[in-house]
Design a protein around this motif. Sequence first.
Motif, PDB file in Angstrom:
ATOM      1  N   GLY A 136       0.792  -1.135  -0.057  1.00 62.64           N
ATOM      2  CA  GLY A 136       0.057   0.027  -0.015  1.00 62.64           C
ATOM      3  C   GLY A 136       0.940   1.068   0.073  1.00 62.64           C
ATOM      4  N   LEU A 137       1.797   1.270   0.889  1.00 64.49           N
ATOM      5  CA  LEU A 137       2.744   2.916   0.970  1.00 64.49           C
ATOM      6  C   LEU A 137       3.559   2.708  -0.439  1.00 64.49           C
ATOM      7  N   VAL A 138       3.898   1.722  -0.763  1.00 61.58           N
ATOM      8  CA  VAL A 138       4.789   1.817  -2.247  1.00 61.58           C
ATOM      9  C   VAL A 138       3.864   2.384  -3.340  1.00 61.58           C
ATOM     10  N   LEU A 140       1.210   4.031  -2.814  1.00 59.99           N
ATOM     11  CA  LEU A 140       0.781   5.627  -2.721  1.00 59.99           C
ATOM     12  C   LEU A 140       1.748   6.361  -2.815  1.00 59.99           C
ATOM     13  N   LEU A 141       3.181   6.178  -2.686  1.00 66.90           N
ATOM     14  CA  LEU A 141       4.299   6.802  -3.173  1.00 66.90           C
ATOM     15  C   LEU A 141       4.256   7.068  -4.678  1.00 66.90           C
ATOM     16  N   LEU A 158      -5.925   7.720  -1.639  1.00 66.50           N
ATOM     17  CA  LEU A 158      -6.295   6.948  -0.267  1.00 66.50           C
ATOM     18  C   LEU A 158      -7.631   6.228  -0.465  1.00 66.50           C
ATOM     19  N   THR A 219      -5.599   5.285   9.860  1.00 67.55           N
ATOM     20  CA  THR A 219      -4.581   4.721   9.065  1.00 67.55           C
ATOM     21  C   THR A 219      -4.224   5.626   7.832  1.00 67.55           C
ATOM     22  N   ALA A 223      -0.557   7.598   7.001  1.00 70.37           N
ATOM     23  CA  ALA A 223      -0.203   7.785   5.607  1.00 70.37           C
ATOM     24  C   ALA A 223       0.157   9.056   5.130  1.00 70.37           C
ATOM     25  N   ALA A 226       3.310  10.309   6.829  1.00 76.12           N
ATOM     26  CA  ALA A 226       4.343   9.861   6.095  1.00 76.12           C
ATOM     27  C   ALA A 226       4.705  10.591   4.626  1.00 76.12           C
ATOM     28  N   LEU A 227       3.640  11.011   3.814  1.00 72.94           N
ATOM     29  CA  LEU A 227       3.865  11.551   2.579  1.00 72.94           C
ATOM     30  C   LEU A 227       4.464  13.129   3.045  1.00 72.94           C
TER      31      LEU A 227
END
Length: 291
Positions: A136-138, A140-141, A158, A219, A223, A226-227
């Motif tokens: 998910g994070l990859v 999103l990045l 998201l 959540t 996220a 982090a961004l």
Amino acid sequence: MTTGPGTRPAAAEDEDAPVRRRPPVSLVLCSVWVVLVLASTLLAGLLPIAGYDEPVADGATPPFESWPEFLGTDSVGLSVLSRVIHGAQLSLAVALLGTVIGMAGGVALGTAAAYFKGWLATVVNLLSDVVLAFPGLVLLLAMASVTRPSVWSLSAMLGLLSLPSSLRIAYANANVQLGRDYVLAARALGTPAWRMIVREVLPNIAHSLVAFGFVMVATFMIALGALDFLGIGLPPPRPSWGGMIASGFDSIRTRPYLVFVPAAVLLLTVFSFNTIGDRLRERADGRGGHL
């Protein structure tokens, strides 16, 4: 006191009376914190604080040395309290909007797949498996790096990432409800599919969906933080919690409050949303008793 053959002792009546349980202290504190954050966010323009881009001091002022800037100021004299409150506006806006987008799409597809089954359920479940296969994070990045960051674009990203999870929650709960007697009776009476889903299924799975929504808000806030910390989230000059942590990271040895204050607010907010969501989930599962 004598009792007749048709009366029952008072002790027996007390035993049959429903027991009202007090909500846990943690739930009360988390609810108060969420209400406080939401209220300060909605009423930010009415609070007696400086603007988020308005210097109130010559340089960095430690916490608890002035009022109302009791959280101190940053290296250019901006109020940390004001920036934390205004940063909550963007964080909550993106998290809530992303949750609404993801839940709306997931519930619509999940309930439709559970009702009609067949090829629709196969396609929907296959697509959700494909999306869940990517970290998910990859993902999103990757999406954030090729789009212009804004409230709407980040909320859409998201929401897209949460679509498979909300779809599965809706699909599983709708499948359970569609096997109940009241649904079978409504089907036998020829109730249209849309009315069956809207009037019969959705009201009975609402508790699970709301509980999942609280967890998703928490959540998404992580996220988004982090961004913002990586510099690919919401752009300045509007403050954000992740951006505040990133800007104060270089001076963490000399002015640690610039990092710890927004980090603590983010931690408490995420913890509160998670706690409320878990409590609602327990109640929806029938194991948590009364709130």
